[in-house]
Design a protein around this motif. Structure first.
Motif, PDB file in Angstrom:
ATOM      1  N   UNK A   7       0.807  -1.224   0.000  1.00  0.00           N
ATOM      2  CA  UNK A   7       0.000   0.000   0.000  1.00  0.00           C
ATOM      3  C   UNK A   7       0.843   1.280   0.000  1.00  0.00           C
ATOM      4  N   UNK A   8       1.946   1.288   0.735  1.00  0.00           N
ATOM      5  CA  UNK A   8       2.790   2.482   0.785  1.00  0.00           C
ATOM      6  C   UNK A   8       3.812   2.479  -0.347  1.00  0.00           C
ATOM      7  N   UNK A   9       4.504   1.355  -0.540  1.00  0.00           N
ATOM      8  CA  UNK A   9       5.588   1.315  -1.520  1.00  0.00           C
ATOM      9  C   UNK A   9       5.103   1.387  -2.968  1.00  0.00           C
ATOM     10  N   UNK A  10       3.956   0.752  -3.257  1.00  0.00           N
ATOM     11  CA  UNK A  10       3.520   0.626  -4.650  1.00  0.00           C
ATOM     12  C   UNK A  10       2.131   1.211  -4.907  1.00  0.00           C
ATOM     13  N   UNK A  11       1.556   1.860  -3.908  1.00  0.00           N
ATOM     14  CA  UNK A  11       0.234   2.478  -4.039  1.00  0.00           C
ATOM     15  C   UNK A  11      -0.817   1.458  -4.475  1.00  0.00           C
ATOM     16  N   UNK A  12      -0.784   0.273  -3.869  1.00  0.00           N
ATOM     17  CA  UNK A  12      -1.738  -0.791  -4.175  1.00  0.00           C
ATOM     18  C   UNK A  12      -2.774  -0.846  -3.047  1.00  0.00           C
ATOM     19  N   UNK A  13      -4.039  -0.839  -3.422  1.00  0.00           N
ATOM     20  CA  UNK A  13      -5.119  -0.978  -2.442  1.00  0.00           C
ATOM     21  C   UNK A  13      -5.276  -2.477  -2.170  1.00  0.00           C
ATOM     22  N   UNK A  14      -4.394  -2.990  -1.326  1.00  0.00           N
ATOM     23  CA  UNK A  14      -4.225  -4.426  -1.115  1.00  0.00           C
ATOM     24  C   UNK A  14      -5.533  -5.161  -0.844  1.00  0.00           C
ATOM     25  N   UNK A  15      -6.265  -4.757   0.166  1.00  0.00           N
ATOM     26  CA  UNK A  15      -7.462  -5.511   0.537  1.00  0.00           C
ATOM     27  C   UNK A  15      -8.589  -5.334  -0.481  1.00  0.00           C
ATOM     28  N   UNK A  16      -8.669  -4.175  -1.133  1.00  0.00           N
ATOM     29  CA  UNK A  16      -9.640  -3.992  -2.220  1.00  0.00           C
ATOM     30  C   UNK A  16      -9.315  -4.930  -3.379  1.00  0.00           C
ATOM     31  N   UNK A  17      -8.037  -5.034  -3.704  1.00  0.00           N
ATOM     32  CA  UNK A  17      -7.612  -5.916  -4.797  1.00  0.00           C
ATOM     33  C   UNK A  17      -7.887  -7.384  -4.456  1.00  0.00           C
ATOM     34  N   UNK A  18      -7.637  -7.774  -3.213  1.00  0.00           N
ATOM     35  CA  UNK A  18      -7.913  -9.158  -2.812  1.00  0.00           C
ATOM     36  C   UNK A  18      -9.408  -9.459  -2.921  1.00  0.00           C
ATOM     37  N   UNK A  19     -10.239  -8.505  -2.525  1.00  0.00           N
ATOM     38  CA  UNK A  19     -11.688  -8.690  -2.664  1.00  0.00           C
ATOM     39  C   UNK A  19     -12.086  -8.795  -4.129  1.00  0.00           C
ATOM     40  N   UNK A  20     -11.427  -8.031  -4.994  1.00  0.00           N
ATOM     41  CA  UNK A  20     -11.748  -8.064  -6.419  1.00  0.00           C
ATOM     42  C   UNK A  20     -11.470  -9.441  -7.017  1.00  0.00           C
ATOM     43  N   UNK A  21     -10.347 -10.057  -6.641  1.00  0.00           N
ATOM     44  CA  UNK A  21     -10.006 -11.338  -7.276  1.00  0.00           C
ATOM     45  C   UNK A  21     -10.505 -12.568  -6.524  1.00  0.00           C
ATOM     46  N   UNK A  22     -10.786 -12.436  -5.220  1.00  0.00           N
ATOM     47  CA  UNK A  22     -11.198 -13.605  -4.443  1.00  0.00           C
ATOM     48  C   UNK A  22     -12.616 -13.520  -3.883  1.00  0.00           C
ATOM     49  N   UNK A  23     -13.198 -12.353  -3.841  1.00  0.00           N
ATOM     50  CA  UNK A  23     -14.514 -12.111  -3.255  1.00  0.00           C
ATOM     51  C   UNK A  23     -14.503 -12.308  -1.743  1.00  0.00           C
ATOM     52  N   UNK A  24     -14.253 -13.506  -1.283  1.00  0.00           N
ATOM     53  CA  UNK A  24     -14.290 -13.791   0.152  1.00  0.00           C
ATOM     54  C   UNK A  24     -12.981 -14.454   0.579  1.00  0.00           C
ATOM     55  N   UNK A  25     -12.341 -13.889   1.606  1.00  0.00           N
ATOM     56  CA  UNK A  25     -11.058 -14.448   2.035  1.00  0.00           C
ATOM     57  C   UNK A  25     -10.822 -14.179   3.520  1.00  0.00           C
ATOM     58  N   UNK A  26      -9.960 -15.013   4.091  1.00  0.00           N
ATOM     59  CA  UNK A  26      -9.517 -14.849   5.475  1.00  0.00           C
ATOM     60  C   UNK A  26      -8.014 -14.619   5.446  1.00  0.00           C
ATOM     61  N   UNK A  30      -0.027 -18.406  -6.138  1.00  0.00           N
ATOM     62  CA  UNK A  30       0.565 -17.173  -5.630  1.00  0.00           C
ATOM     63  C   UNK A  30      -0.218 -15.984  -6.190  1.00  0.00           C
ATOM     64  N   UNK A  31      -0.487 -15.018  -5.321  1.00  0.00           N
ATOM     65  CA  UNK A  31      -1.102 -13.765  -5.744  1.00  0.00           C
ATOM     66  C   UNK A  31      -0.003 -12.708  -5.690  1.00  0.00           C
ATOM     67  N   UNK A  32       0.216 -12.043  -6.818  1.00  0.00           N
ATOM     68  CA  UNK A  32       1.293 -11.052  -6.901  1.00  0.00           C
ATOM     69  C   UNK A  32       0.859  -9.893  -7.785  1.00  0.00           C
ATOM     70  N   UNK A  33       1.656  -8.852  -7.748  1.00  0.00           N
ATOM     71  CA  UNK A  33       1.381  -7.666  -8.547  1.00  0.00           C
ATOM     72  C   UNK A  33       1.558  -7.976 -10.027  1.00  0.00           C
ATOM     73  N   UNK A  34       0.579  -7.545 -10.818  1.00  0.00           N
ATOM     74  CA  UNK A  34       0.664  -7.674 -12.267  1.00  0.00           C
ATOM     75  C   UNK A  34       0.314  -6.303 -12.803  1.00  0.00           C
ATOM     76  N   UNK A  35       1.214  -5.677 -13.495  1.00  0.00           N
ATOM     77  CA  UNK A  35       0.967  -4.309 -13.934  1.00  0.00           C
ATOM     78  C   UNK A  35       1.304  -3.335 -12.815  1.00  0.00           C
ATOM     79  N   UNK A  36       0.757  -2.139 -12.891  1.00  0.00           N
ATOM     80  CA  UNK A  36       1.145  -1.095 -11.954  1.00  0.00           C
ATOM     81  C   UNK A  36       0.561  -1.299 -10.557  1.00  0.00           C
ATOM     82  N   UNK A  37      -0.725  -1.628 -10.458  1.00  0.00           N
ATOM     83  CA  UNK A  37      -1.315  -1.740  -9.124  1.00  0.00           C
ATOM     84  C   UNK A  37      -2.460  -2.743  -9.053  1.00  0.00           C
ATOM     85  N   UNK A  38      -2.407  -3.776  -9.892  1.00  0.00           N
ATOM     86  CA  UNK A  38      -3.414  -4.834  -9.877  1.00  0.00           C
ATOM     87  C   UNK A  38      -2.771  -6.150  -9.460  1.00  0.00           C
ATOM     88  N   UNK A  39      -3.516  -6.929  -8.687  1.00  0.00           N
ATOM     89  CA  UNK A  39      -3.037  -8.253  -8.284  1.00  0.00           C
ATOM     90  C   UNK A  39      -3.592  -9.303  -9.220  1.00  0.00           C
TER      91      UNK A  39
END
Length: 133
Positions: A20-39, A119-128
């Motif tokens: 979130x700080x280093x790469x300006x990624x909205x981490x938890x928003x992105x996780x919700x986008x790709x997984x919907x529900x996660x722990x 593995x979930x990782x950054x792809x592009x500028x700020x998408x997981x």
């Protein structure tokens, strides 16, 4: 692996929690986008690594401090045999404790994929994105 009936179990590494700080990624928003529900979980070794890095100051220290706060507020902290953060994440993957590992660390990602965990990782500028083993 998850049976699909409940939320996906994910483990976050140090690099993911600093995104979130280093790469300006909205981490938890992105996780919700790709997984919907996660722990989200984080090994105790990751928490310790973030704490150590936060003492350094500068941008890295700020990113680690934010990552530490995110982890302690949003993640289940789990103990592992391993005291080194990467080894702790691989241990969780090998044990089948998690369905995914979130990391931007290529060598760690390769080790997790070898343990047959996506593995979930950054792809592009700020998408997981998910990489399957």
């Amino acid at each position: 692996m998850s049976t699909g009936t409940g939320p996906s179990r994910i483990a976050l590494d140090t690099s993911a929690l600093m995104m979130p700080v280093e790469l300006d990624v909205r981490l938890f928003d992105e996780l919700e986008r790709i997984l919907e529900s996660y722990e989200p979980t984080a090994p105790q070794a990751v928490i310790e690594e973030l704490r150590r890095l936060s003492e350094k100051g500068g941008t890295e220290g700020t990113a680690a401090n934010v990552g530490h706060d995110l982890a302690t507020e949003r993640c289940l902290i789990v103990d592992t045999e391993a005291s080194y953060a990467d080894d702790a994440l691989v241990e969780l993957a090998r044990r089948g404790t998690v369905d995914y590992v979130v990391t931007n660390d290529r060598p760690l990602g390769d080790r997790v994929l070898e343990a047959s965990v996506p593995v979930i990782a950054l792809r592009g500028r700020n998408k997981l994105a998910i990489t399957q083993p």
